[in-house]
Design an enzyme around this catalytic site. Sequence first.
Site, PDB file in Angstrom:
ATOM      1  N   CYS A   1       8.032   0.419  -1.834  1.00 23.37           N
ATOM      2  CA  CYS A   1       9.194   0.478  -0.953  1.00 23.37           C
ATOM      3  C   CYS A   1       9.311  -0.863  -0.248  1.00 23.37           C
ATOM      4  O   CYS A   1       8.327  -1.594  -0.096  1.00 23.37           O
ATOM      5  CB  CYS A   1       9.059   1.620   0.051  1.00 23.37           C
ATOM      6  SG  CYS A   1       7.664   1.472   1.197  1.00 23.37           S
TER       7      CYS A   1
ATOM      8  N   HIS B   1      -1.860  -4.705   3.863  1.00 20.37           N
ATOM      9  CA  HIS B   1      -0.524  -4.953   3.319  1.00 20.37           C
ATOM     10  C   HIS B   1       0.022  -6.276   3.843  1.00 20.37           C
ATOM     11  O   HIS B   1       0.895  -6.307   4.723  1.00 20.37           O
ATOM     12  CB  HIS B   1       0.381  -3.787   3.717  1.00 20.37           C
ATOM     13  CG  HIS B   1       1.800  -3.891   3.256  1.00 20.37           C
ATOM     14  ND1 HIS B   1       2.207  -4.692   2.207  1.00 20.37           N
ATOM     15  CD2 HIS B   1       2.941  -3.293   3.729  1.00 20.37           C
ATOM     16  CE1 HIS B   1       3.518  -4.582   2.045  1.00 20.37           C
ATOM     17  NE2 HIS B   1       3.984  -3.746   2.965  1.00 20.37           N
TER      18      HIS B   1
ATOM     19  N   CYS C   1       8.832  -6.750   1.681  1.00 17.72           N
ATOM     20  CA  CYS C   1       7.622  -6.280   0.990  1.00 17.72           C
ATOM     21  C   CYS C   1       7.660  -6.537  -0.510  1.00 17.72           C
ATOM     22  O   CYS C   1       6.619  -6.480  -1.177  1.00 17.72           O
ATOM     23  CB  CYS C   1       7.422  -4.784   1.218  1.00 17.72           C
ATOM     24  SG  CYS C   1       7.658  -4.258   2.926  1.00 17.72           S
TER      25      CYS C   1
END
Length: 427
Positions: free
Chosen positions: A413, A383, A89
């Site tokens: 995160c 996302h 991520c």
Amino acid sequence: MTRPVYLVDGARTPFLKARGKPGPFTPVDLAVQAGRPLRARQPFDRKSFDLVILGCVNVIADEMNPARVAALRLGLGEAMVAFTVQINCGSGMQSIDTAFRYIREGKHDMILAGGTEALSHAPLVLRQSAVEWFGQMSQAKGPIEQAKAMTGLRPEFFKPVVGLERGLTDPITDLNMGQTAEVLAHRFGITRQTADAYAMESHHRLARAQREGWLEDEVMPAFTRDGVAHEHDDGVRPDSDMEGLAKPGPAFERPYGKVTAGNSSQITDGASWVIVASEEAVERHGLTPLARIVDSEWAALDPSVMGLGPVLCSTALARRHDLGAEDIDLWELNEAFAAQVLSCLAAWKDPEFCREVLGLDGAFGAPDRDDLNIDGGAISLGHPVGTSGNRIVLHLANAMKRRGDTSGIATECIGGGLGGAMLLEAV
């Protein structure tokens, strides 16, 4: 000596929700769709870029090193060095951080840094037992050996597994990302209703930003080969309410879990770029930066509580600059899950956690909700894993400029037990 580094400009595609089949754009398609209008509005020649860095996690077989493929399709020339970075991520933020450090140290003057992801193009993969069987068949010599190998054929060999599902499961803890959010919800007492309320607000905030035109300079239309225009993030639900959010059952821990499809980030396709430049490049080309990149920080922790990564890296970053939570005007904290964001806020307010984990004398303090994800986040717009870190930095810079803020932190995160944060200041 270190040099000032600026975020000059940036653009992204609309984030397009995955709908059970490959979307209209591959990762490089998305990068090109965002990069062309960004490049077109710059006053400098394409050869002014020294380097291209692109974050991408779900690289498809036809686009190895998507950074290089995108750079060539953007017309940046055969001599343009380009490489792809991958830190789950954090990939899109890692591209900015790498550019920031190169420029700060005097190695380059202007870098195109981005992130791209087409999660709808995640591959279907065979089970390991099926792979082994196909291997035996390929090595079988003659009809007798082939017939013997055929006896091992099982119907489940022809039922592929979605690669994304495996990619979102931590190989160390064997927990998927949603289950790690459930761990945090239990630890910090996050209720289903609180998580749903946060998700509802995310949708309302993004809908307001779209309505007010606050994203017009940031979101560039994307056009398919057959002329269909995608102009807005299409996962937003302006009419989202608590009644509707209460309907889905727990997605990962039935029957009592707090994490649902409604209060989690959406599986999405999208790309984002920013231009990172030295002070010399800004002056040479007469550019007006959005913000100055002050510093960055990365942190690591137990993968089972990976959602607390922002707490560790952002606190360390702020303390290094003698800043408390109240000194940061604006925050972008990537909304992997509503329960995860709320757990970060709870951890910052928890004196015991801050003493034992962060080494502080007491609570660090949490961002005010009016200064956190003010235009929605991944719950409402999606996302795309390799892109989100880039988007939150770009949007933080744009939102700071719109509000007249002095400082801001973008943080996220990262699957595998990591966290990344970047500190910006107004120019």
